[in-house]
Design a protein around this motif. Structure first.
Motif, mmCIF file in Angstrom:
data_model
loop_
_atom_site.group_PDB
_atom_site.id
_atom_site.type_symbol
_atom_site.label_atom_id
_atom_site.label_comp_id
_atom_site.label_asym_id
_atom_site.label_seq_id
_atom_site.Cartn_x
_atom_site.Cartn_y
_atom_site.Cartn_z
ATOM 1 N N TRP A 9 0.839 -1.202 0.000
ATOM 2 C CA TRP A 9 0.000 0.000 0.000
ATOM 3 C C TRP A 9 0.877 1.256 0.000
ATOM 4 C CZ3 TRP A 9 -0.728 4.167 3.342
ATOM 5 C CH2 TRP A 9 -1.882 4.932 3.124
ATOM 6 N N VAL A 10 1.912 1.250 0.809
ATOM 7 C CA VAL A 10 2.821 2.395 0.885
ATOM 8 C C VAL A 10 3.518 2.624 -0.453
ATOM 9 C CG1 VAL A 10 4.988 3.191 1.918
ATOM 10 C CG2 VAL A 10 3.176 2.277 3.384
ATOM 11 N N MET A 11 3.890 1.541 -1.130
ATOM 12 C CA MET A 11 4.619 1.665 -2.380
ATOM 13 C C MET A 11 3.785 2.301 -3.491
ATOM 14 S SD MET A 11 7.719 0.913 -2.039
ATOM 15 C CE MET A 11 8.108 1.016 -3.783
ATOM 16 N N TYR A 12 2.459 2.221 -3.380
ATOM 17 C CA TYR A 12 1.645 2.872 -4.403
ATOM 18 C C TYR A 12 1.840 4.386 -4.360
ATOM 19 C CZ TYR A 12 -2.180 4.334 -7.367
ATOM 20 O OH TYR A 12 -2.896 4.931 -8.373
ATOM 21 N N ILE A 141 1.398 4.934 9.450
ATOM 22 C CA ILE A 141 1.381 4.325 8.115
ATOM 23 C C ILE A 141 0.980 5.359 7.065
ATOM 24 C CG2 ILE A 141 0.314 2.560 6.658
ATOM 25 C CD1 ILE A 141 2.292 1.505 8.735
ATOM 26 N N SER A 142 0.016 6.211 7.405
ATOM 27 C CA SER A 142 -0.375 7.280 6.485
ATOM 28 C C SER A 142 0.805 8.207 6.211
ATOM 29 C CB SER A 142 -1.555 8.064 7.069
ATOM 30 O OG SER A 142 -1.948 9.102 6.198
ATOM 31 N N SER A 143 1.553 8.560 7.272
ATOM 32 C CA SER A 143 2.738 9.401 7.117
ATOM 33 C C SER A 143 3.801 8.692 6.289
ATOM 34 C CB SER A 143 3.314 9.764 8.490
ATOM 35 O OG SER A 143 2.382 10.491 9.255
ATOM 36 N N LYS A 144 3.946 7.392 6.513
ATOM 37 C CA LYS A 144 4.934 6.620 5.760
ATOM 38 C C LYS A 144 4.601 6.617 4.271
ATOM 39 C CE LYS A 144 7.386 2.194 5.959
ATOM 40 N NZ LYS A 144 7.460 0.869 6.643
ATOM 41 N N GLY A 145 3.289 6.528 3.959
ATOM 42 C CA GLY A 145 2.881 6.583 2.561
ATOM 43 C C GLY A 145 3.279 7.893 1.914
ATOM 44 N N TYR A 146 3.012 9.011 2.602
ATOM 45 C CA TYR A 146 3.401 10.311 2.061
ATOM 46 C C TYR A 146 4.916 10.419 1.921
ATOM 47 C CZ TYR A 146 -1.035 12.805 1.862
ATOM 48 O OH TYR A 146 -2.286 13.235 1.508
ATOM 49 N N ALA A 147 5.657 9.903 2.909
ATOM 50 C CA ALA A 147 7.110 9.973 2.857
ATOM 51 C C ALA A 147 7.649 9.209 1.650
ATOM 52 C CB ALA A 147 7.716 9.418 4.145
ATOM 53 N N PHE A 148 7.125 8.005 1.415
ATOM 54 C CA PHE A 148 7.563 7.228 0.266
ATOM 55 C C PHE A 148 7.152 7.917 -1.038
ATOM 56 C CE2 PHE A 148 8.953 4.079 3.073
ATOM 57 C CZ PHE A 148 9.597 3.066 2.372
ATOM 58 N N GLY A 149 6.038 8.630 -1.007
ATOM 59 C CA GLY A 149 5.648 9.409 -2.174
ATOM 60 C C GLY A 149 6.670 10.492 -2.478
ATOM 61 N N TYR A 191 3.457 2.212 -13.256
ATOM 62 C CA TYR A 191 2.984 0.845 -13.493
ATOM 63 C C TYR A 191 3.753 -0.175 -12.641
ATOM 64 C CZ TYR A 191 2.255 -3.634 -15.809
ATOM 65 O OH TYR A 191 1.991 -4.951 -16.059
ATOM 66 N N LEU A 192 5.076 -0.120 -12.685
ATOM 67 C CA LEU A 192 5.888 -1.141 -12.000
ATOM 68 C C LEU A 192 5.676 -1.143 -10.484
ATOM 69 C CD1 LEU A 192 9.308 -0.947 -13.918
ATOM 70 C CD2 LEU A 192 7.549 -2.717 -14.062
ATOM 71 N N PHE A 193 5.642 0.034 -9.887
ATOM 72 C CA PHE A 193 5.556 0.103 -8.431
ATOM 73 C C PHE A 193 4.116 0.011 -7.913
ATOM 74 C CE2 PHE A 193 9.725 2.107 -9.246
ATOM 75 C CZ PHE A 193 10.508 1.246 -8.487
ATOM 76 N N SER A 194 3.150 -0.055 -8.833
ATOM 77 C CA SER A 194 1.768 -0.327 -8.431
ATOM 78 C C SER A 194 1.488 -1.827 -8.356
ATOM 79 C CB SER A 194 0.783 0.301 -9.428
ATOM 80 O OG SER A 194 0.877 1.699 -9.441
#
Length: 423
Positions: A9-12, A141-149, A191-194
């Motif tokens: 989920w984070v990688m998206y 986890i929400s913060s981690k998603g933004y950070a990976f973004g 595409y690849l990271f989704s």
């Protein structure tokens, strides 16, 4: 909570942030003006067409997202819709390699499709947070998603800027070819990271079998009901009002920063450089705000970030040198991802747990409409006073009102109201 699924989920966020940085913020706007709209009479006309293109795209998103969000909740097809929107954005990004001199209509059309794919998909992506992550871990986890973004979008942006500015290093004939490769790289990256998310997470069908027409009718009915249903959740309603104000302030700063920097004589290289700084500064600070939220609570961490935005507005009023703009870019990077991720996490705890996609869709459409106000105020104040500095200063009102409304929200009571919702 399955760690591999959460990681997917984070990688998206890592994946689709390529569109946000390269297509929406840095590369495409310059390409649109210098190549796609090069046959227009003047740059001002190209700028107007670009603004109109974004408005049309947001209008489509505002209309479609709540409908599809309601349908996704009823059918349980969050991943299916997320994949559909993602592929739309990916294909649109790739098709920019066919845009040549004077093809501004085609470029506008593709950008509208890409924006629908990017923004529409995020509604379903955000709604998955409730399905995949336990409440006490959603802030982090929400913060981690933004950070990976920030990491993913920032890395690809740097690569693409090198392709364009240092095209000789890669054996390319000119900057235009580097730009085309940049557009293709967005599609490939997205595409690849989704793929990890699409492979790890499966839809849980919750409704019966219906035709497309029946699902559409259900979607329209639930949208109507959403407006009525929000009144049953007083804390959610108060939070929404607060969100509309402070999010409008944040989005206006993002939208107007480049224009304001240009007005004081900042060159394109400095503007893009500042954007890169904001991206990479946002990585550690977004994660830090996730930890601060776990330690101090979501509201307090959001108070901190919004208070810093008030400071940013005040400093922006006095900005006059190039290094001032870089300093502000650094400070924005400190709080931008943190404020957005914590705001998303808070909202996830206040919405009815059986209708997250519907309510995230409503958040998307309402915030898109409310975001019109900030740039309008900025422009009107500037026109009336003859000073864009006063326009910047006026944005402080959005953050102050947002903070004041946030103080009235009882998160514990709001979470209880959401948990007690009828299924």
């Amino acid at each position: 909570m399955d760690r591999q699924t959460v990681r997917a989920w984070v990688m998206y966020d890592w994946a689709n942030s390529a569109f946000a940085t390269t297509m929406m913020a840095a590369v495409l706007p310059i390409f649109y003006s210098s190549v796609a709209a090069s046959t227009l009479q003047n740059e001002q006309l190209a700028t107007s067409y670009w603004g109109l293109t974004q408005s049309i795209a947001m209008l489509f998103v505002a209309v479609l997202t709540p409908i599809l969000g309601a349908v996704a909740d009823y059918s349980g097809y969050k991943i299916r819709f997320l994949r559909m929107f993602s592929y739309l954005g990916i294909v649109a990004s790739l098709c920019f390699v066919f845009v040549g001199n004077g093809d501004y209509v085609l470029a506008s059309f593709l950008f509208i499709l890409g924006t629908i794919g990017f923004t529409g998909g995020n509604s379903f992506y955000d709604a998955l947070l409730n399905d995949l992550v336990v409440p006490e871990k959603r802030d982090y986890i929400s913060s981690k998603g933004y950070a990976f973004g920030y990491i993913g979008g920032g890395i690809l942006l740097v690569i693409n800027l090198l392709l364009i500015e240092k095209y000789q290093w890669f054996g390319l004939p000119d900057k235009t070819m580097g730009t085309y490769i940049s557009f293709a790289s967005v599609a490939l990256w997205w595409y690849l990271f989704s793929l990890p998310l699409f492979r790890k997470v499966k839809d849980k069908k919750t409704g019966g079998s219906h035709t497309i027409g029946q699902y559409t009718a259900i979607g329209f009915t639930r949208i109507r009901d959403t407006f009525k249903r929000i009144r049953r959740y007083p804390e959610l309603l108060k939070y929404l009002i607060a969100y509309w104000f402070f999010n409008d302030g944040i989005s206006t700063i993002i939208t107007m920063a480049t224009i304001y920097g240009t007005e004081i004589g900042l060159g394109t290289g400095h503007l893009i450089g500042a954007l890169v700084i904001t991206q990479f500064v946002g990585i550690p600070f977004t994660l830090l705000f996730g930890k601060i939220a776990e330690r101090l609570g979501s509201k307090r961490s959001l108070y901190i970030s919004l208070s810093v935005y008030v400071l940013i507005v005040l400093l922006g009023y006095f900005m006059s040198e190039t290094w001032h703009f870089y300093a502000l870019a650094f400070i924005v990077g400190m709080v931008q991802g943190g404020s957005q991720s914590i705001a998303r996490s808070i909202y996830s705890r206040l919405v009815p747990q059986d209708r997250p996609a519907e309510f995230f869709g409503f958040l998307t459409v309402s915030s898109k409409f409310s975001a019109i106000v900030g740039p309008f105020v900025f422009s009107v104040v500037g026109l009336m006073t003859g000073s864009s500095r006063l326009g910047i200063l006026a944005l402080a009102v959005f953050f102050i009102v947002g903070i004041a409304m946030l103080m009235k929200v009882n998160l514990q009571k709001g979470a209880a109201e959401a948990a007690a919702a009828e299924v």
